[in-house]
Design a protein around this motif. Structure first.
Motif, PDB file in Angstrom:
ATOM      1  N   LYS A   1       7.232   6.128  -2.811  1.00  0.00           N
ATOM      2  CA  LYS A   1       7.680   5.870  -1.463  1.00  0.00           C
ATOM      3  C   LYS A   1       9.140   6.391  -1.162  1.00  0.00           C
ATOM      4  O   LYS A   1       9.359   6.754   0.088  1.00  0.00           O
ATOM      5  CB  LYS A   1       8.030   4.207  -1.341  1.00  0.00           C
TER       6      LYS A   1
ATOM      7  N   ASP B   1      -0.758  -1.844   6.213  1.00  0.00           N
ATOM      8  CA  ASP B   1      -1.343  -0.619   5.152  1.00  0.00           C
ATOM      9  C   ASP B   1      -2.756  -0.914   4.909  1.00  0.00           C
ATOM     10  O   ASP B   1      -3.250  -1.940   4.840  1.00  0.00           O
ATOM     11  CB  ASP B   1      -0.474  -0.902   3.780  1.00  0.00           C
TER      12      ASP B   1
ATOM     13  N   GLU C   1      -1.922  -5.281   3.804  1.00  0.00           N
ATOM     14  CA  GLU C   1      -0.780  -6.081   4.092  1.00  0.00           C
ATOM     15  C   GLU C   1      -0.104  -5.618   5.372  1.00  0.00           C
ATOM     16  O   GLU C   1      -0.431  -4.698   5.820  1.00  0.00           O
ATOM     17  CB  GLU C   1       0.185  -6.345   2.882  1.00  0.00           C
TER      18      GLU C   1
HETATM   19 MG   LIG Z   1       2.932  -1.877   1.242  1.00  0.00          MG
END
Ligand SMILES: [Mg+2]
Ligand SMILES: Nc1ncnc2c1ncn2[C@@H]1O[C@H](COP(=O)(O)OP(=O)(O)O)[C@@H](O)[C@H]1O
Length: 359
Positions: free
Chosen positions: A264, A306, A320
């Motif tokens: 990320k 997501d 989520e």
């Molecule tokens: Mg996520």
């Protein structure tokens, strides 16, 4: 033009990400001509002697570079214990010196926080009671979205596709473990997550019972409840929703492994494509689902959902909702805005306008 306080930092694991987001938002709002201050929610701002006679309201127009000490990229994990030690007044009050007063002086507080206390609705609830106008979602939608177990229950009630799964309390896990009855009822491979985590912290994949036990122990480091769900093998997508309308779909393809913490935040670790290269009808369906999630969770400002698309069945699942999604110019929502011809600076202004219209 408005007086804006960008609120960032804090003591969550996502502290540094928040500060970097805050710096980018600060710079954008400055370029847009606003009077802006950036404050660390936890460390606050002690007035230096030279300012002791000026009002906090006048600080907004003082020629201070509020972001000069914030780096552009994060290199090491934040030293949370070290940050906590910097507060000489102890930390019974989460808000640092002058934070609330500065928020009250601002026309709008731009929420650049991530993780607990900021994303979980507690600060929003406090601001509501104090009449402070802030960007992003209200306390209840933030609190519900932060809890992956509760989110899953709502998804089920609203027929929103969510991977098959369940929640497990730590005490129940300890009992099962002691009795030698720890069983993965969703089958392998599965994903184990801390119920109220973020940034993939406390998220692991388990392929066999030993990994399952390890994954649970990892999740319980961060929370007293875990969510266990069926692993969806396939492509990953995300969709921002702004004021109820879905933005273009973005595909996230980590070069190695899944979209974990490293992937990320490490530049270049993930290939992001917006608009995603998928058939139009699939994009429309996924966008409609993101809008349905927005409504079901009572979201009101902007958020990012997501998704996983199952390689074999072609079915997609919503994982989520993120109520304060990343907001650096290269974050997902700003990339989606760019695909719509909206620049980062414009997006920041739109978020302020939305807050004002609801505040
Ligand atoms: Mg996520
Ligand atoms: N059921 C699942 N199947 C496959 N991958 C998953 C699943 N749940 C989560 N993941 C992976 O883990 C990442 C983090 O999970 P997510 O539920 O989005 O939590 P958060 O981003 O809040 O940490 C996702 O972006 C995805 O790559």
């Amino acid at each position: 033009m408005a007086k804006i306080l960008v609120l960032a930092g804090g003591v969550s694991t996502e502290r540094d990400v928040s500060l970097i987001t805050g710096k980018q938002i600060y710079n954008a709002l400055k370029r847009n001509g606003h009077d802006v201050i950036l404050t660390d929610v936890y460390l606050g701002y002690e007035l230096p002697d030279e300012f002791k006679d000026i009002s906090l309201s006048d600080l907004f127009t003082k020629d201070i570079d509020w972001v000069k000490d914030i780096p552009d990229i994060r290199e090491v994990d934040p030293d949370i214990a070290g940050i906590k030690a910097l507060r000489s007044d102890g930390d019974r009050n989460y808000f640092g010196p002058n934070v609330i007063k500065l928020c009250q002086e601002a026309d709008v507080v731009f929420m650049a926080l991530h993780g607990e206390n900021g994303e979980n609705g507690r600060i929003q609830a406090c601001f509501d009671l104090m009449g402070i106008t802030y960007t992003g979602n209200d306390y209840i939608s933030s609190a519900v979205s932060m809890d992956k177990g509760l989110t899953k229950d709502i998804f089920k009630a609203y027929d929103i596709p969510t991977p098959q799964g369940l929640r497990l309390k730590k005490e129940e896990y300890l009992k099962q473990k002691e009795a030698g009855k720890l069983e993965c009822t969703v089958g392998f491979p599965c994903i184990v997550k801390a119920c109220c985590g973020g940034s993939s912290v406390g998220v692991s994949i388990a392929n066999v019972p030993e990994e399952f036990e390890k994954a649970l122990a990892e999740a319980f480091k961060y929370d007293n409840e875990a969510v266990i769900e069926q692993y969806i093998k396939g492509r990953e997508f995300s969709i921002g929703v702004f004021d109820g309308s879905a933005m273009p779909v973005i595909e996230i393809a980590p070069k190695v492994g899944f979209y974990d913490y490293k992937n990320k935040y490490q530049a270049g670790a993930t290939v992001e494509t917006c608009p995603a290269d998928i058939p139009d009808d699939l994009a429309s369906e996924m966008k409609a689902c993101a809008e349905k999630v927005f409504k079901a969770l009572r979201l009101g400002s902007y958020a990012r959902m997501d998704f996983m698309l199952d390689n074999v069945t072609g079915k997609f699942y919503c994982l989520e909702a993120n109520t304060l999604p990343g907001m650096t110019p290269t974050s997902l929502v700003p990339q989606e805005a760019a695909a719509m011809g909206i620049s980062f600076d414009e997006l920041c202004n739109k978020i302020i306008e939305l807050a004002k219209s609801k505040g």
